[in-house]
Design an enzyme around this catalytic site. Structure first.
Site, PDB file in Angstrom:
ATOM      1  N   CYS A 119      39.121  35.268  35.404  1.00  0.00           N
ATOM      2  CA  CYS A 119      40.251  35.688  35.449  1.00  0.00           C
ATOM      3  C   CYS A 119      41.554  34.571  35.953  1.00  0.00           C
ATOM      4  O   CYS A 119      42.616  34.977  35.589  1.00  0.00           O
ATOM      5  CB  CYS A 119      40.499  36.998  36.367  1.00  0.00           C
ATOM      6  SG  CYS A 119      39.337  38.223  35.604  1.00  0.00           S
ATOM      7  N   HIS A 257      48.141  37.997  37.644  1.00  0.00           N
ATOM      8  CA  HIS A 257      47.075  38.698  36.975  1.00  0.00           C
ATOM      9  C   HIS A 257      46.799  40.014  36.987  1.00  0.00           C
ATOM     10  O   HIS A 257      47.063  40.665  38.062  1.00  0.00           O
ATOM     11  CB  HIS A 257      45.869  37.960  37.596  1.00  0.00           C
ATOM     12  CG  HIS A 257      44.405  38.462  37.060  1.00  0.00           C
ATOM     13  ND1 HIS A 257      44.297  38.717  35.407  1.00  0.00           N
ATOM     14  CD2 HIS A 257      43.326  38.957  37.603  1.00  0.00           C
ATOM     15  CE1 HIS A 257      43.110  39.316  35.266  1.00  0.00           C
ATOM     16  NE2 HIS A 257      42.394  39.526  36.552  1.00  0.00           N
ATOM     17  N   ASN A 287      42.690  44.846  32.375  1.00  0.00           N
ATOM     18  CA  ASN A 287      42.332  43.675  32.766  1.00  0.00           C
ATOM     19  C   ASN A 287      41.972  42.699  31.461  1.00  0.00           C
ATOM     20  O   ASN A 287      40.766  42.770  31.071  1.00  0.00           O
ATOM     21  CB  ASN A 287      41.518  43.675  33.897  1.00  0.00           C
ATOM     22  CG  ASN A 287      41.131  41.905  34.532  1.00  0.00           C
ATOM     23  OD1 ASN A 287      41.422  41.224  33.930  1.00  0.00           O
ATOM     24  ND2 ASN A 287      40.557  42.038  35.745  1.00  0.00           N
TER      25      ASN A 287
HETATM   26  N1  ACO Z   1      35.472  57.141  36.582  1.00  0.00           N
HETATM   27  C1  ACO Z   1      34.799  58.213  37.447  1.00  0.00           C
HETATM   28  N2  ACO Z   1      34.331  58.065  38.453  1.00  0.00           N
HETATM   29  C2  ACO Z   1      33.921  56.633  38.739  1.00  0.00           C
HETATM   30  C3  ACO Z   1      34.136  55.634  37.854  1.00  0.00           C
HETATM   31  C4  ACO Z   1      34.899  55.978  36.661  1.00  0.00           C
HETATM   32  N3  ACO Z   1      35.131  55.169  35.735  1.00  0.00           N
HETATM   33  N4  ACO Z   1      33.724  54.485  38.353  1.00  0.00           N
HETATM   34  C5  ACO Z   1      33.165  54.727  39.491  1.00  0.00           C
HETATM   35  N5  ACO Z   1      33.274  56.156  39.855  1.00  0.00           N
HETATM   36  C6  ACO Z   1      33.025  56.923  41.032  1.00  0.00           C
HETATM   37  C7  ACO Z   1      31.744  56.107  41.641  1.00  0.00           C
HETATM   38  O1  ACO Z   1      30.559  56.444  40.951  1.00  0.00           O
HETATM   39  C8  ACO Z   1      31.785  56.628  43.209  1.00  0.00           C
HETATM   40  O2  ACO Z   1      31.388  58.120  43.187  1.00  0.00           O
HETATM   41  P1  ACO Z   1      30.417  58.345  44.265  1.00  0.00           P
HETATM   42  O3  ACO Z   1      31.688  58.484  45.636  1.00  0.00           O
HETATM   43  O4  ACO Z   1      30.204  60.164  43.951  1.00  0.00           O
HETATM   44  O5  ACO Z   1      29.466  57.538  44.671  1.00  0.00           O
HETATM   45  C9  ACO Z   1      33.408  56.900  43.247  1.00  0.00           C
HETATM   46  O6  ACO Z   1      34.161  56.742  41.905  1.00  0.00           O
HETATM   47  C10 ACO Z   1      34.050  55.688  44.059  1.00  0.00           C
HETATM   48  O7  ACO Z   1      33.525  54.288  43.449  1.00  0.00           O
HETATM   49  P2  ACO Z   1      33.856  52.994  44.147  1.00  0.00           P
HETATM   50  O8  ACO Z   1      33.362  51.765  43.501  1.00  0.00           O
HETATM   51  O9  ACO Z   1      33.593  53.015  45.557  1.00  0.00           O
HETATM   52  O10 ACO Z   1      35.217  53.110  43.881  1.00  0.00           O
HETATM   53  P3  ACO Z   1      36.578  52.306  44.470  1.00  0.00           P
HETATM   54  O11 ACO Z   1      37.384  53.121  45.148  1.00  0.00           O
HETATM   55  O12 ACO Z   1      36.163  51.025  44.915  1.00  0.00           O
HETATM   56  O13 ACO Z   1      37.147  51.776  42.905  1.00  0.00           O
HETATM   57  C11 ACO Z   1      37.508  50.112  41.662  1.00  0.00           C
HETATM   58  C12 ACO Z   1      36.617  51.108  42.328  1.00  0.00           C
HETATM   59  C13 ACO Z   1      38.617  50.572  40.655  1.00  0.00           C
HETATM   60  C14 ACO Z   1      36.965  49.193  40.611  1.00  0.00           C
HETATM   61  C15 ACO Z   1      37.766  49.173  42.951  1.00  0.00           C
HETATM   62  O14 ACO Z   1      37.000  48.742  43.566  1.00  0.00           O
HETATM   63  C16 ACO Z   1      38.517  47.751  42.232  1.00  0.00           C
HETATM   64  O15 ACO Z   1      39.762  48.213  41.879  1.00  0.00           O
HETATM   65  N6  ACO Z   1      38.237  46.473  42.575  1.00  0.00           N
HETATM   66  C17 ACO Z   1      38.890  45.273  42.298  1.00  0.00           C
HETATM   67  C18 ACO Z   1      37.867  45.034  40.921  1.00  0.00           C
HETATM   68  C19 ACO Z   1      38.850  44.343  40.177  1.00  0.00           C
HETATM   69  O16 ACO Z   1      39.947  44.571  39.990  1.00  0.00           O
HETATM   70  N7  ACO Z   1      38.233  43.496  39.432  1.00  0.00           N
HETATM   71  C20 ACO Z   1      38.655  42.868  38.350  1.00  0.00           C
HETATM   72  C21 ACO Z   1      38.220  41.330  38.227  1.00  0.00           C
HETATM   73  S1  ACO Z   1      38.623  40.552  39.602  1.00  0.00           S
HETATM   74  C22 ACO Z   1      40.240  40.419  39.608  1.00  0.00           C
HETATM   75  O17 ACO Z   1      40.695  40.263  38.528  1.00  0.00           O
HETATM   76  C23 ACO Z   1      40.969  40.380  40.843  1.00  0.00           C
END
Ligand code: ACO
Length: 330
Positions: A119, A257, A287
């Protein structure tokens, strides 16, 4: 007098971008993935992503973006001396996708290669091309970020597959001489790059030619990536602005980004940047990894938000971890 010494800088002469024809909404995605528009919108701000069809590849998107950037600059492929293409999803393991672009735009000499910084790839490519131009390795460069990231997604992993899309963005850089006394010189004014390989396992692909012999799929520890992103991005933006005597108040636009609207909001808050100064396209494109910064830049240039003379900060973080920022007067 030293304050009248000419200074050579890499100036953005034109921008371009390209997207696959197929645009997929969260609702459409939720027909095949156990997710919902509500979850995706709330956690990420993403509404749509473009997904490449069988005839669309990283090189076809890169070529379309490069042609659009050349048109905007009023130049032909034969005017370009250097192509630096950032991608994590090349057409083939080798040769570099940049060489496919080179042939397609009718550039028969010069230099063409890819960089891999996921990224952050566009920031790395921009910085490398800028350094090469300023050390005499050419006069004009095409810097491209292009990805077909949806090809390496695990569609069974709803925590990652909803986050990414495909696309490409490009800029044409040209070396220009400005007097050091110029109060508002155009071009790339500073870049900052970082890497910290201790976090290799936070965001990676579980395959590759030297390990499994397969392409592999994206794996991510989302929460930890989120935490690093907010800290690292705020820090690198301060680092790149400070030596120039700039603060957030001097910046016209941040072109970040486009990973996640919550990362963008949290980073802007940390720096005291009003949200109106942040270009946001993550809702439309999701993304797109290395493509996301030049795609957002081209979108904001073409819709009239970014104007000639505006002071921009570009920033990104990605797998590695890698991250970087640049200050550019457009
Ligand atoms: N739809 C519905 N539910 C979902 C999904 C989905 N697509 N994905 C995960 N869940 C559920 C999980 O199973 C979990 O359920 P549970 O509580 O019953 O176990 C719940 O949602 C929470 O999951 P988490 O993974 O803890 O969710 P979080 O709040 O951390 O959000 C996310 C996830 C959006 C990926 C977040 O961590 C994030 O934005 N991280 C940054 C990652 C990123 O942007 N990476 C890109 C590359 S790096 C960069 O570009 C900076």
């Amino acid at each position: 007098m030293s304050n009248h010494a000419p200074v050579e800088r890499s100036v953005i002469l034109g921008t371009g971008s390209a997207l696959p024809a197929r645009r997929v909404s969260n609702a459409e995605l939720s027909e095949t993935v156990d997710t919902s528009d509500e979850w995706i919108t709330e956690r990420t701000g993403i509404k749509f992503r473009h997904i490449a069809g069988p005839d669309e590849t990283t090189s076809t998107l890169a070529i379309d973006a490069a042609r659009a950037a050349l048109d905007a600059a009023g130049l032909a492929g034969s005017d370009i001396d250097l192509i630096v293409l950032a991608t994590a999803t090349p057409d083939n393991t080798f040769p570099a996708t940049a060489t496919k672009v080179q042939a397609a735009i009718g550039m028969t000499g010069g230099i063409a290669f890819d960089v891999a910084a996921v990224c952050s790839g566009f920031l790395y490519a921009l910085s490398v091309a800028d350094s090469m131009l300023r050390t005499g390795m050419g006069k004009r460069a095409l810097v491209i970020g292009a990805e077909t990231f949806t090809r390496i997604l695990d569609w069974e992993d709803r925590g990652t597959c909803v986050l990414f899309g495909d696309g490409a963005g490009a800029v044409v850089l040209g070396l220009e001489t400005a007097a050091e006394s110029d109060a508002a010189p155009r071009g790339i004014l500073a870049t900052q790059l970082h890497a910290d390989g201790r976090h290799y396992d936070l965001l990676y692909v579980d395959g590759g030619p030297s390990t499994t012999g397969t392409v592999g799929k994206v794996r991510m520890k989302g929460r930890e990536v989120f935490r690093h992103a907010v800290v690292n991005l705020a820090e690198v933006m301060e680092q790149v602005m400070k030596p120039l005597g700039l603060t957030s108040a001097d910046i016209d636009w941040v072109v970040p980004h486009q990973a996640n609207a919550r990362i963008l909001d949290a980073t802007a808050r940390k720096l005291g940047l009003p949200p109106q100064k942040v270009v946001i396209t993550v809702d439309q494109h999701a993304n797109t990894s290395a493509a996301s910064v030049p795609l957002a830049l081209d979108t904001a240039v073409r819709d009239g938000r970014i104007k000639r003379g505006d002071l921009l900060v570009l920033e990104a973080m990605g797998g590695g971890l890698t991250w970087g920022a640049a200050v550019v007067r457009y």
